[in-house]
Design a protein around this motif. Structure first.
Motif, PDB file in Angstrom:
ATOM      1  N   MET A   1      21.460  -0.865 -18.656  1.00  0.00           N
ATOM      2  CA  MET A   1      20.056  -0.808 -19.060  1.00  0.00           C
ATOM      3  C   MET A   1      19.264   0.005 -18.039  1.00  0.00           C
ATOM      4  O   MET A   1      19.492  -0.110 -16.848  1.00  0.00           O
ATOM      5  N   LYS A   2      18.383   0.826 -18.526  1.00  0.00           N
ATOM      6  CA  LYS A   2      17.457   1.498 -17.618  1.00  0.00           C
ATOM      7  C   LYS A   2      16.101   1.551 -18.306  1.00  0.00           C
ATOM      8  O   LYS A   2      15.971   2.115 -19.383  1.00  0.00           O
ATOM      9  N   GLU A   3      15.124   0.935 -17.682  1.00  0.00           N
ATOM     10  CA  GLU A   3      13.815   0.870 -18.294  1.00  0.00           C
ATOM     11  C   GLU A   3      12.764   1.388 -17.325  1.00  0.00           C
ATOM     12  O   GLU A   3      12.827   1.102 -16.134  1.00  0.00           O
ATOM     13  N   GLN A   4      11.851   2.189 -17.853  1.00  0.00           N
ATOM     14  CA  GLN A   4      10.762   2.679 -17.010  1.00  0.00           C
ATOM     15  C   GLN A   4       9.439   2.184 -17.563  1.00  0.00           C
ATOM     16  O   GLN A   4       9.185   2.273 -18.751  1.00  0.00           O
ATOM     17  N   LEU A   5       8.610   1.700 -16.665  1.00  0.00           N
ATOM     18  CA  LEU A   5       7.386   1.041 -17.081  1.00  0.00           C
ATOM     19  C   LEU A   5       6.268   1.452 -16.130  1.00  0.00           C
ATOM     20  O   LEU A   5       6.439   1.401 -14.922  1.00  0.00           O
ATOM     21  N   ILE A   6       5.149   1.875 -16.700  1.00  0.00           N
ATOM     22  CA  ILE A   6       4.001   2.143 -15.821  1.00  0.00           C
ATOM     23  C   ILE A   6       3.299   0.825 -15.549  1.00  0.00           C
ATOM     24  O   ILE A   6       2.911   0.123 -16.473  1.00  0.00           O
ATOM     25  N   VAL A   7       3.182   0.486 -14.264  1.00  0.00           N
ATOM     26  CA  VAL A   7       2.612  -0.826 -13.940  1.00  0.00           C
ATOM     27  C   VAL A   7       1.200  -0.711 -13.377  1.00  0.00           C
ATOM     28  O   VAL A   7       0.597  -1.715 -13.024  1.00  0.00           O
ATOM     29  N   SER A   8       0.670   0.523 -13.284  1.00  0.00           N
ATOM     30  CA  SER A   8      -0.626   0.654 -12.608  1.00  0.00           C
ATOM     31  C   SER A   8      -1.773   0.850 -13.586  1.00  0.00           C
ATOM     32  O   SER A   8      -2.903   1.076 -13.176  1.00  0.00           O
TER      33      SER A   8
ATOM     34  N   ILE B  37       1.941   4.337 -10.987  1.00  0.00           N
ATOM     35  CA  ILE B  37       3.166   3.740 -10.439  1.00  0.00           C
ATOM     36  C   ILE B  37       4.112   3.371 -11.576  1.00  0.00           C
ATOM     37  O   ILE B  37       3.706   2.760 -12.563  1.00  0.00           O
ATOM     38  N   VAL B  38       5.357   3.795 -11.421  1.00  0.00           N
ATOM     39  CA  VAL B  38       6.366   3.482 -12.424  1.00  0.00           C
ATOM     40  C   VAL B  38       7.384   2.530 -11.816  1.00  0.00           C
ATOM     41  O   VAL B  38       7.887   2.764 -10.717  1.00  0.00           O
ATOM     42  N   GLU B  39       7.643   1.446 -12.551  1.00  0.00           N
ATOM     43  CA  GLU B  39       8.663   0.485 -12.129  1.00  0.00           C
ATOM     44  C   GLU B  39       9.943   0.823 -12.885  1.00  0.00           C
ATOM     45  O   GLU B  39       9.932   0.932 -14.104  1.00  0.00           O
ATOM     46  N   ILE B  40      11.008   1.041 -12.152  1.00  0.00           N
ATOM     47  CA  ILE B  40      12.257   1.418 -12.798  1.00  0.00           C
ATOM     48  C   ILE B  40      13.282   0.307 -12.602  1.00  0.00           C
ATOM     49  O   ILE B  40      13.636  -0.043 -11.470  1.00  0.00           O
ATOM     50  N   VAL B  41      13.706  -0.251 -13.713  1.00  0.00           N
ATOM     51  CA  VAL B  41      14.668  -1.345 -13.689  1.00  0.00           C
ATOM     52  C   VAL B  41      15.969  -0.819 -14.269  1.00  0.00           C
ATOM     53  O   VAL B  41      15.984  -0.241 -15.347  1.00  0.00           O
ATOM     54  N   SER B  42      17.074  -1.007 -13.523  1.00  0.00           N
ATOM     55  CA  SER B  42      18.347  -0.534 -14.055  1.00  0.00           C
ATOM     56  C   SER B  42      19.447  -1.555 -13.778  1.00  0.00           C
ATOM     57  O   SER B  42      19.292  -2.429 -12.922  1.00  0.00           O
ATOM     58  N   PHE B  53      10.240   1.228  -7.186  1.00  0.00           N
ATOM     59  CA  PHE B  53       8.963   1.772  -7.643  1.00  0.00           C
ATOM     60  C   PHE B  53       8.832   3.236  -7.238  1.00  0.00           C
ATOM     61  O   PHE B  53       9.328   3.642  -6.183  1.00  0.00           O
TER      62      PHE B  53
END
Lengths: 337, 178
Positions: A1-8, B37-42, B53
């Motif tokens: 899994m690889k997910e990118q999320l803008i948290v700001s 800011i982008v949080e990248i979960v892998s 981040f």
């Protein structure tokens, strides 16, 4: 899994969930540019070959369309700008690296030339409409004639000068029309951030598609049987070329770097599969092509059907290319939290 | 002079201070942001799950496609390799937004295109960009690549790093430290 999320928190609607900068105005403008370029290419080419007596509609009558639709296209183009009050900045700069810049100049030149081309044939146009009993159109063009020769006299002088130097001006118009047709594709292909657009084939593909839509417009307008058959045959070959270029576009992509393979997947199983292959390729390319074969074999096919389908296909092709191109990207676009 | 920025992804906790500092310093309109800011979960839970981040902004590319496609020259590169937009020359055609692989540009509500300037008004006076100056974990490192002794030159010599979309061919100037 690889997910990118803008948290700001970055709620810019033109960037997320995917890029959406150019609305319906741009594909419509690209369609208009291609159609106008195609009509002018045929008009000037047939004139230069000395066929203006045989193919009146191509050389004289159909050229009424380009100035009208280019004016419309310019309105769409300006309508799509967000900083409209500064539009004039486009006309105080010339930048070769930016197709948007030299394309705007090309469009301006073609627009001016396309106004004078039909005006210099105004007597022939009036005669054409009066022979067919279209009194309304005769009145319109007679009004235009009095306008340029009696009211605004310098315009009449320019038209006369244009009529006298028609041959060199036809060559100039032909060259700039070809540039205009290619530019509508190059405008997209210089965006190296968008893998779908960033291919060298787009310029020639859009030119071919523009020429195909122009043949459709001419065969729809003309009531000369010979002219219609000629343009059916020209379009038959134009569509073959267009199908080959589309094959080449996707063939190259699927053999290309990872990013282009992924982009091609949008059209092979992805979100654009149905709309591209069913609604554009079959309905807007293969079907009119088959109808044209039937017509050339001697079957009676109402000309409006293939002509409409080709024009519809040309517009839909540009809409799909613009929207899909904006979605294609080098980086996964992060979802917004 | 060649300005560049390094983002230490080991130190960044994704607090968002850089975003707020930029919005305040540059009067960025509400709802917009020049950096984000982008949080990248892998990986998969529980074995290989990883989070890091990235504080992202304009990459101030050496071969900037946005500058190339601009029809009026509103997008231009100033001293130090900083990519800027002149609002009075921008017609808002959107070509630069289409050309940017990083999504760093957007339409300002007034119509022109707006983006990160590496706070060139501060940098000119010897200060760090606003985002760098407020970072509580000191994960943002800004400086001149031509100066061998600048913090950024040192850290790029010592640490391993990656760049975003180098295959887009834009020669970006943002370095993410591994």
């Amino acid at each position: 899994m690889k997910e990118q999320l803008i948290v700001s928190g970055r709620h810019i609607d033109i960037l997320y969930p995917h890029l959406h900068v150019w609305g319906f105005g741009i594909p419509l403008y690209l369609f208009i540019g291609g159609l106008a370029a195609g009509i002018l290419i045929f008009a000037t080419l047939f004139y230069l070959m000395g066929k203006d007596k045989e193919y009146t509609v191509t050389v004289k009558i159909a050229t009424i369309i380009p100035p009208i639709i280019i004016a419309l296209g310019l309105l769409f183009l300006i309508g799509d700008l967000r900083h409209k009050a500064y539009f004039w900045q486009l006309l105080t700069h010339f930048r070769l690296s930016s197709p948007m810049s030299w394309g705007a100049w090309t469009l301006t030149i073609v627009f001016i030339l396309s106004i004078f081309w039909p005006l210099s044939f105004i007597d022939d146009i009036i005669e054409f409409f009066s022979q067919r009993g279209r009194q309304k159109w005769v009145k319109v063009f007679e009004w235009i004639k009095t306008l340029i020769y009696d009211k605004i006299k310098f315009l009449g002088k320019i038209v006369d000068w244009f009529a006298k130097n028609r041959r060199p001006l036809a060559i100039v118009t032909l060259i700039f029309s070809i540039i205009l047709g290619i530019y509508t594709g190059i405008l997209l292909s210089t965006m190296n951030a968008r893998p779908l657009w960033n291919t060298p084939i787009l310029g020639i593909l859009f030119l071919t598609s523009g020429i195909s839509t122009a043949t459709a417009a001419i065969m729809w307008l003309t009531n000369n049987k010979e002219e219609r058959h000629l343009f059916t045959r020209i379009d038959f070959y134009a569509i073959i070329l267009e199908m080959y270029l589309i094959f080449q576009l996707f063939f190259n992509m699927t053999q290309g770097p990872e990013i282009q393979v992924k982009t091609a997947e949008m059209f092979f199983g992805g979100e654009f599969t149905a709309i591209f292959w069913a609604l554009f390729f079959v309905l807007g390319l293969v079907l009119p092509w088959i109808l044209e074969i039937l017509e050339m074999k001697g079957f009676k096919v109402p000309v409006a059907v293939p002509a409409f389908l080709i024009l519809y296909g040309g517009l839909l092709f540009r809409v799909i290319m613009v929207i899909a191109g904006e979605i294609s990207s080098f980086m996964p676009v992060p979802s917004v939290y | 002079m060649r300005y560049a920025m390094a983002i230490d992804t080991r130190k960044c906790v994704g607090c968002g201070d850089c975003v707020v500092a930029c919005q305040t310093e540059n009067n960025v309109p509400f709802g917009y942001a020049r950096d984000w800011i982008v949080e990248i979960v892998s990986g998969t839970y529980p074995d290989t799950l990883k989070v890091h981040f990235e504080s992202r902004r304009c990459h101030h590319c050496d071969d900037a496609p946005c500058v190339r496609v601009c029809p009026t020259g509103a997008s231009h590169i100033v001293e130090g390799g900083i990519v800027k937009v002149t609002p009075e020359e921008c017609i808002g055609c959107g070509a630069c937004i289409e050309a940017c692989p990083y999504g760093a540009r957007y339409f300002h509500p007034d119509g022109y295109v707006d983006k990160c300037t590496f706070c060139d008004h501060r940098v000119k006076n010897g200060l760090d960009p606003a985002c760098v100056s407020v970072c509580p974990t000191h994960c943002l490192i800004f400086g001149d690549l031509d100066d061998e002794n600048s913090p950024i030159s040192k850290v790029l010599r010592e640490r391993d790093y990656y760049q975003l979309a180098p295959d887009a061919g834009t020669k970006p100037n943002l370095y993410f430290l591994k």
